[in-house]
Design a protein around this motif. Sequence first.
Motif, PDB file in Angstrom:
ATOM      1  N   MET A 132       0.848  -1.187   0.000  1.00 51.29           N
ATOM      2  CA  MET A 132       0.000   0.000   0.000  1.00 51.29           C
ATOM      3  C   MET A 132       0.886   1.241   0.000  1.00 51.29           C
ATOM      4  SD  MET A 132      -3.222   1.029   2.445  1.00 51.29           S
ATOM      5  CE  MET A 132      -2.291   1.155   3.989  1.00 51.29           C
ATOM      6  N   VAL A 133       0.530   2.198  -0.835  1.00 53.10           N
ATOM      7  CA  VAL A 133       1.274   3.454  -0.935  1.00 53.10           C
ATOM      8  C   VAL A 133       0.300   4.606  -0.683  1.00 53.10           C
ATOM      9  CG1 VAL A 133       2.955   2.496  -2.566  1.00 53.10           C
ATOM     10  CG2 VAL A 133       0.869   3.600  -3.431  1.00 53.10           C
ATOM     11  N   ALA A 134       0.823   5.789  -0.483  1.00 51.61           N
ATOM     12  CA  ALA A 134      -0.025   6.968  -0.305  1.00 51.61           C
ATOM     13  C   ALA A 134      -0.793   7.253  -1.590  1.00 51.61           C
ATOM     14  CB  ALA A 134       0.826   8.168   0.084  1.00 51.61           C
ATOM     15  N   ALA A 135      -1.938   7.903  -1.446  1.00 52.02           N
ATOM     16  CA  ALA A 135      -2.803   8.158  -2.600  1.00 52.02           C
ATOM     17  C   ALA A 135      -2.098   8.954  -3.688  1.00 52.02           C
ATOM     18  CB  ALA A 135      -4.067   8.887  -2.151  1.00 52.02           C
ATOM     19  N   ALA A 138       3.439   8.082  -6.967  1.00 47.54           N
ATOM     20  CA  ALA A 138       3.542   7.761  -8.392  1.00 47.54           C
ATOM     21  C   ALA A 138       3.781   6.267  -8.621  1.00 47.54           C
ATOM     22  CB  ALA A 138       4.662   8.573  -9.032  1.00 47.54           C
ATOM     23  N   VAL A 139       3.964   5.517  -7.571  1.00 42.48           N
ATOM     24  CA  VAL A 139       4.252   4.085  -7.672  1.00 42.48           C
ATOM     25  C   VAL A 139       3.036   3.339  -8.206  1.00 42.48           C
ATOM     26  CG1 VAL A 139       4.743   1.999  -6.337  1.00 42.48           C
ATOM     27  CG2 VAL A 139       6.005   4.109  -5.870  1.00 42.48           C
ATOM     28  N   GLU A 140       3.257   2.489  -9.201  1.00 39.55           N
ATOM     29  CA  GLU A 140       2.195   1.675  -9.782  1.00 39.55           C
ATOM     30  C   GLU A 140       2.453   0.183  -9.610  1.00 39.55           C
ATOM     31  OE1 GLU A 140      -0.614   2.670 -10.929  1.00 39.55           O
ATOM     32  OE2 GLU A 140      -0.213   4.833 -10.897  1.00 39.55           O
ATOM     33  N   CYS A 193       8.042   5.787   5.457  1.00 40.64           N
ATOM     34  CA  CYS A 193       8.283   4.737   4.459  1.00 40.64           C
ATOM     35  C   CYS A 193       7.366   4.987   3.277  1.00 40.64           C
ATOM     36  CB  CYS A 193       8.067   3.346   5.040  1.00 40.64           C
ATOM     37  SG  CYS A 193       6.500   3.130   5.906  1.00 40.64           S
ATOM     38  N   GLN A 194       7.798   4.563   2.106  1.00 37.49           N
ATOM     39  CA  GLN A 194       7.033   4.813   0.880  1.00 37.49           C
ATOM     40  C   GLN A 194       5.963   3.764   0.598  1.00 37.49           C
ATOM     41  OE1 GLN A 194      10.629   5.701   0.738  1.00 37.49           O
ATOM     42  NE2 GLN A 194       9.562   7.601   1.283  1.00 37.49           N
ATOM     43  N   ILE A 219      -3.863   0.483  -2.493  1.00 33.64           N
ATOM     44  CA  ILE A 219      -3.266  -0.847  -2.525  1.00 33.64           C
ATOM     45  C   ILE A 219      -2.924  -1.202  -3.966  1.00 33.64           C
ATOM     46  CG2 ILE A 219      -3.620  -3.286  -1.996  1.00 33.64           C
ATOM     47  CD1 ILE A 219      -5.644  -2.392   0.126  1.00 33.64           C
ATOM     48  N   LEU A 220      -1.663  -1.533  -4.214  1.00 36.27           N
ATOM     49  CA  LEU A 220      -1.232  -1.873  -5.570  1.00 36.27           C
ATOM     50  C   LEU A 220      -1.915  -3.167  -6.023  1.00 36.27           C
ATOM     51  CD1 LEU A 220       2.600  -1.102  -5.429  1.00 36.27           C
ATOM     52  CD2 LEU A 220       0.700   0.437  -5.936  1.00 36.27           C
TER      53      LEU A 220
END
Length: 329
Positions: A132-135, A138-140, A193-194, A219-220
């Motif tokens: 899970m990353v922040a909204a 840019a991570v996909e 953390c990212q 969540i990716l």
Amino acid sequence: MTTRSRGPILALAAAAIFGFAAVARAGPILDRVKAAGGIRCGAVARPGLLMPPPDGAPTGLLVDLCRAIGVAAAGASVKTSVSVYDSDSAFDAVRDGRDDVFFLSGAEIVDQTLAGFLVPGPPVFHETTALMVAADSAVEHPADLAGRSICFLQGDVSHRQLEAYFAARRLAFQRMGYQEEDELHDAFDARQCQAWASEVTTLAAVRLKGGKTLRGGRILSEPLASFPIIAATGTSDGAWSALVFWTIATVIDADRPHRDWAAGGLDSVPIAAAPIGIAGGWREAVLAVTGSYEAMFHRNIGQGSPLDIPAGPNMLPADGGLMTPPYAD
């Protein structure tokens, strides 16, 4: 497949089912469930699957599945009890056969050395480990986090799966392990953390609370790993194991649509289970009380619940999932 060729296949399938049932007889567990008017199941607590509230009865997909098995065994008035395996000693319920059905992952079976006590049954849920990353991140994809910081609970199964994913791709990342969940929540909210690695059901639950970063967590879709939770039974009663298997098959098959060349719903698998002690009309009774698997998933985990988790692998194969029925014509 022609209509003419379909007949012999159905006949063979029915014969196989009749043959299996013929060697089984109503066993001691079914007798016990009928006499008590109740069924006992157990599992590790997971959001949407088994959630023990502070007061009242537990809820979740596994509770509904336990109820479905109980209805098949003892009728619509059956009482359902689901205990939480939250310590090493709690798993003694499996070793001693105190529960009637055990919903377990492979890791739980191996870590608790339970294999010799169980008959593995059908998968009832495919859990996914993800990031899970922040909204506004840019991570996909997980690989986009190479060289960046990822939070996890130390020693957790998700931690091992995170390490395995990145090692297999020869990618490095910054490890930020925590012993306590509250500390991990605070670190993610503070963007120390990212990303956060955990089971999707856990990530979906924690983003409902906490600070702005948690509530907006994304969540990716690409998983780090996926594993089934199975409906296992004890080794002493084959007739009971058969009852559990066919009940799970029934709630899954109920979602199969009727097609020109394939039967759907309850017509898709002709189950004659009277020799193992199930009363006539049991399949209709189960669906009247609990609904199909899709209905259970929707209200406990999917869009009908606060978790709002896509069904993903928990769909029929025709829809791209892994919930494979035991028979397809």
